[in-house]
Write a protein that holds these residues in place. Structure first.
Motif, mmCIF file in Angstrom:
data_model
loop_
_atom_site.group_PDB
_atom_site.id
_atom_site.type_symbol
_atom_site.label_atom_id
_atom_site.label_comp_id
_atom_site.label_asym_id
_atom_site.label_seq_id
_atom_site.Cartn_x
_atom_site.Cartn_y
_atom_site.Cartn_z
ATOM 1 N N LEU A 247 0.825 -1.210 0.000
ATOM 2 C CA LEU A 247 0.000 0.000 0.000
ATOM 3 C C LEU A 247 0.859 1.260 0.000
ATOM 4 O O LEU A 247 0.642 2.185 -0.787
ATOM 5 N N PHE A 248 1.841 1.298 0.878
ATOM 6 C CA PHE A 248 2.677 2.500 0.978
ATOM 7 C C PHE A 248 3.599 2.644 -0.224
ATOM 8 O O PHE A 248 3.876 3.763 -0.668
ATOM 9 N N ASN A 249 4.069 1.539 -0.756
ATOM 10 C CA ASN A 249 4.947 1.627 -1.923
ATOM 11 C C ASN A 249 4.179 2.148 -3.135
ATOM 12 O O ASN A 249 4.699 2.959 -3.911
ATOM 13 N N GLU A 250 2.943 1.686 -3.282
ATOM 14 C CA GLU A 250 2.112 2.145 -4.404
ATOM 15 C C GLU A 250 1.587 3.555 -4.177
ATOM 16 O O GLU A 250 1.515 4.358 -5.105
ATOM 17 N N GLY A 251 1.200 3.862 -2.922
ATOM 18 C CA GLY A 251 0.562 5.150 -2.633
ATOM 19 C C GLY A 251 1.528 6.311 -2.486
ATOM 20 O O GLY A 251 1.202 7.452 -2.835
ATOM 21 N N VAL A 252 2.716 6.049 -1.946
ATOM 22 C CA VAL A 252 3.661 7.131 -1.663
ATOM 23 C C VAL A 252 4.991 6.909 -2.385
ATOM 24 O O VAL A 252 5.613 7.849 -2.855
ATOM 25 N N GLY A 253 5.405 5.646 -2.459
ATOM 26 C CA GLY A 253 6.716 5.321 -3.018
ATOM 27 C C GLY A 253 7.742 5.283 -1.906
ATOM 28 O O GLY A 253 7.956 6.291 -1.225
ATOM 29 N N ILE A 254 8.327 4.130 -1.661
ATOM 30 C CA ILE A 254 9.320 4.014 -0.604
ATOM 31 C C ILE A 254 10.670 3.601 -1.194
ATOM 32 O O ILE A 254 10.734 3.038 -2.289
ATOM 33 N N ASP A 255 11.737 3.902 -0.455
ATOM 34 C CA ASP A 255 13.093 3.528 -0.874
ATOM 35 C C ASP A 255 13.629 2.355 -0.076
ATOM 36 O O ASP A 255 14.658 1.779 -0.432
ATOM 37 N N GLY A 256 12.962 2.032 1.013
ATOM 38 C CA GLY A 256 13.400 0.935 1.864
ATOM 39 C C GLY A 256 12.498 0.842 3.075
ATOM 40 O O GLY A 256 11.581 1.650 3.249
ATOM 41 N N ALA A 257 12.779 -0.145 3.921
ATOM 42 C CA ALA A 257 11.938 -0.369 5.094
ATOM 43 C C ALA A 257 12.789 -0.614 6.326
ATOM 44 O O ALA A 257 13.954 -1.022 6.243
ATOM 45 N N ILE A 258 12.182 -0.339 7.477
ATOM 46 C CA ILE A 258 12.750 -0.731 8.765
ATOM 47 C C ILE A 258 11.732 -1.641 9.428
ATOM 48 O O ILE A 258 10.542 -1.302 9.510
ATOM 49 N N LEU A 259 12.168 -2.783 9.872
ATOM 50 C CA LEU A 259 11.302 -3.774 10.504
ATOM 51 C C LEU A 259 11.488 -3.680 12.007
ATOM 52 O O LEU A 259 12.608 -3.811 12.505
ATOM 53 N N THR A 260 10.405 -3.426 12.741
ATOM 54 C CA THR A 260 10.494 -3.297 14.197
ATOM 55 C C THR A 260 10.061 -4.591 14.891
ATOM 56 O O THR A 260 9.413 -5.447 14.288
ATOM 57 N N LYS A 261 10.440 -4.710 16.155
ATOM 58 C CA LYS A 261 10.028 -5.820 17.042
ATOM 59 C C LYS A 261 10.465 -7.189 16.516
ATOM 60 O O LYS A 261 9.811 -8.200 16.766
ATOM 61 N N VAL A 262 11.570 -7.214 15.795
ATOM 62 C CA VAL A 262 12.075 -8.472 15.245
ATOM 63 C C VAL A 262 12.472 -9.433 16.360
ATOM 64 O O VAL A 262 12.359 -10.652 16.217
ATOM 65 N N ASP A 263 12.918 -8.884 17.499
ATOM 66 C CA ASP A 263 13.327 -9.729 18.621
ATOM 67 C C ASP A 263 12.169 -10.538 19.192
ATOM 68 O O ASP A 263 12.383 -11.594 19.807
ATOM 69 N N ALA A 264 10.936 -10.065 18.987
ATOM 70 C CA ALA A 264 9.764 -10.759 19.533
ATOM 71 C C ALA A 264 9.033 -11.601 18.484
ATOM 72 O O ALA A 264 8.009 -12.213 18.769
ATOM 73 N N ASP A 265 9.575 -11.643 17.271
ATOM 74 C CA ASP A 265 8.896 -12.320 16.156
ATOM 75 C C ASP A 265 9.272 -13.803 16.114
ATOM 76 O O ASP A 265 10.351 -14.162 15.675
ATOM 77 N N VAL A 266 8.368 -14.655 16.561
ATOM 78 C CA VAL A 266 8.661 -16.096 16.599
ATOM 79 C C VAL A 266 8.445 -16.747 15.235
ATOM 80 O O VAL A 266 8.912 -17.858 14.996
#
Length: 304
Positions: free
Chosen positions: A240-259
């Motif tokens: 959605l954000f890539n199509e609607g705004v255009g992004i250059d990259g991402a930051i992924l949060t809470k990876v330490d809690a992602d099982v």
């Protein structure tokens, strides 16, 4: 952390190692792997791409009598996942900032994402990282919508010793971003980090607002902040954000809690843009550069 993906990979490795490397034998195993990947927050298109890559890589491979078939299959699995995560050109943030500095211009980064992803805290982490590298930073509160947004950013700024530029609630968010960049240019500040409003769900007005901020501020980078715990929604948000705004990259949060671990695969694949950093805790120093090979190595720990 990532145990769901490890379990799926371990099971697939076990079954493929015992099977003939022919489409008829591989197909049911890869169909099962696809389902297990989807159960662990890997988007359908990504799961299909991984399994298709494996089918292509393994079909007809001749294994010598003395060769380690398990190691060959494991390496094919690893390569397929590294390929998914190595999307887009990874920008050298420090080099880009220094290049703008030499031109006498501030480097602007626009942060976007839904509410609850940890966007404002992530901005503070990025600010701390850049300040520690010797850059002068200013924060811009272009979230004039959410109650408490200005105060939250100001508190981070106070703790870090970094100035926050703001207007009143209800003001034009694009004007805040523009003023912050003008302020930075006039005072020789190196980096402007722009916080923006999010919503709990898709909102056309939000996308229009973000597009206006981007048009006015002309940021050097637009970064999407995504919660790793969002599951399959992470891929939907990224698209959605890539199509609607255009992004250059991402930051992924809470990876330490992602099982489960599938969000990273999904976000990288559906946008074709790199994951730049991952959040691994609540502290300001809990931000790590995302290196696909290292992430995959961690994913394969215990998958022998």
């Amino acid at each position: 952390m990532l145990e769901g993906l490890r379990k799926a990979l371990r099971r697939a490795l076990e079954k493929i190692t015992k099977a003939e490397l022919k489409p008829k034998s591989l197909k049911p195993i890869l169909e099962e792997l696809e389902l297990m990947l989807i159960e662990n927050d890997v988007a359908l298109s990504v799961a299909e791409a991984i399994c298709s890559s494996l089918m292509e890589e393994l079909t007809g491979v001749r294994i010598g009598r003395m060769a380690d078939k398990r190691a060959i299959v494991r390496e094919a699995l690893r390569k397929a996942i590294v390929r998914i995560l190595s999307q887009g050109d990874r920008p050298d943030l420090e080099a880009l900032i220094r290049a703008k500095k030499e031109q006498g211009e501030p480097f602007a980064i626009l942060f976007v994402g839904f509410n609850g992803t940890g966007k404002t805290t992530t901005i503070a982490k990025v600010a701390k990282m850049l300040k520690d590298k010797g850059f002068r930073v200013v924060l811009a509160c272009s979230d004039t919508f959410r109650a408490g947004a200005i105060e939250q950013l100001e508190e981070h700024g106070r703790r870090l010793g970094i100035r926050v530029l703001k207007h009143r609630y209800g003001a034009d968010p694009a004007a805040v971003a523009y003023d912050a960049i003008s302020h930075a240019r006039a005072r020789g500040i190196d980096v402007v980090l722009i916080d923006t409003a999010g919503r709990v769900q898709t909102d056309k007005n939000l996308m229009a607002e973000l597009a206006k901020i981007k048009r006015v501020a002309e940021p050097d980078l637009t970064i999407l902040v995504v919660d790793a715990l969002a599951g399959n929604d992470a891929a939907v948000q990224a698209e959605l954000f890539n199509e609607g705004v255009g992004i250059d990259g991402a930051i992924l949060t809470k990876v330490d809690a992602d099982v489960r671990g599938g969000a990273a695969l999904s976000v990288a694949y559906v946008t074709g843009k790199p994951i730049l950093f991952v959040g691994v805790g609540q502290g300001y120093d809990d931000l790590r550069p995302f290196v696909p090979e290292e992430f995959v190595a961690m994913m394969f720990q215990g998958v022998e």
